[in-house]
Structure formats: C-alpha cells, structure tokens
Scaffold this motif. Sequence first.
Motif, PDB file in Angstrom:
ATOM      1  N   HIS A 143       0.403  -1.034  -0.385  1.00 37.98           N
ATOM      2  CA  HIS A 143       0.031  -0.254   0.167  1.00 37.98           C
ATOM      3  C   HIS A 143       1.262   1.702  -0.195  1.00 37.98           C
ATOM      4  CE1 HIS A 143      -3.412  -2.614   0.923  1.00 37.98           C
ATOM      5  NE2 HIS A 143      -4.087  -1.527   0.445  1.00 37.98           N
ATOM      6  N   GLU A 144       2.177   1.237   0.758  1.00 40.80           N
ATOM      7  CA  GLU A 144       3.069   2.483   0.314  1.00 40.80           C
ATOM      8  C   GLU A 144       3.873   2.589  -0.712  1.00 40.80           C
ATOM      9  OE1 GLU A 144       3.223   0.156   2.879  1.00 40.80           O
ATOM     10  OE2 GLU A 144       2.617   1.092   4.795  1.00 40.80           O
ATOM     11  N   TYR A 162      -7.177   1.082  -4.232  1.00 43.47           N
ATOM     12  CA  TYR A 162      -7.865   0.394  -3.189  1.00 43.47           C
ATOM     13  C   TYR A 162      -7.697   0.811  -2.134  1.00 43.47           C
ATOM     14  CZ  TYR A 162      -3.595   2.773  -0.525  1.00 43.47           C
ATOM     15  OH  TYR A 162      -2.927   3.948  -0.293  1.00 43.47           O
ATOM     16  N   ALA A 163      -8.185   2.246  -1.868  1.00 51.09           N
ATOM     17  CA  ALA A 163      -8.668   3.170  -0.583  1.00 51.09           C
ATOM     18  C   ALA A 163      -9.741   3.179  -0.679  1.00 51.09           C
ATOM     19  CB  ALA A 163      -7.796   4.578  -0.881  1.00 51.09           C
ATOM     20  N   TRP A 164     -10.176   3.378   0.490  1.00 56.18           N
ATOM     21  CA  TRP A 164     -11.921   3.860  -0.112  1.00 56.18           C
ATOM     22  C   TRP A 164     -12.614   4.804  -0.225  1.00 56.18           C
ATOM     23  CZ3 TRP A 164     -13.000   1.236   5.504  1.00 56.18           C
ATOM     24  CH2 TRP A 164     -13.237  -0.629   5.439  1.00 56.18           C
TER      25      TRP A 164
END
Length: 79
Positions: free
Chosen positions: A8-9, A19-21
């Motif tokens: 994710h980083e 990918y983030a909500w």
Amino acid sequence: LAFLLGNHEAMNFEGMFHYAWAEANADFEREIGSALDSALGTDKWRGQFGGNQPARWAALEPGGLLAAPLLSKMKVSMV
C-alpha cells in the motif's frame, strides 16, 4: 540489500489510490487537504493533480508531508 516496503505504501508513492475506500479518501482530502490549503493560503495547488486525490499526491510525492517520514522508517534486509 532488499528494501522492505508495504504494497500500500508503494501504491501510494505511485499515485495508485484506487484501492482506498472512498470514505478514507474523503477523510484524507478533508484533513490533509484543508491543512495544505491553510498553510499555502490557497487551494490552487490542487489543480496540478487533475482531480486524482490531490491531498494524497501532495503528501506522498517526493518532499511531501508524509514521504520523508514513511521512507525514513523503511526497513531493509541484507540477503
């Protein structure tokens, strides 16, 4: 040496925010974006990111608010 960085980083550094909500993106824009607006005295900085999560880009790009702290804590492994 192998640099150990979470996926994710790495995705954040590449500008891959899909990918983030949506709620998390909105929180990031509200908290970090409004702080940048205040610090810079304008919101015109947002335009350079073409509407793609400008606060995340600004925070995670080289020299950004969060880039150095994240990279300074990166783990390495000798293989």
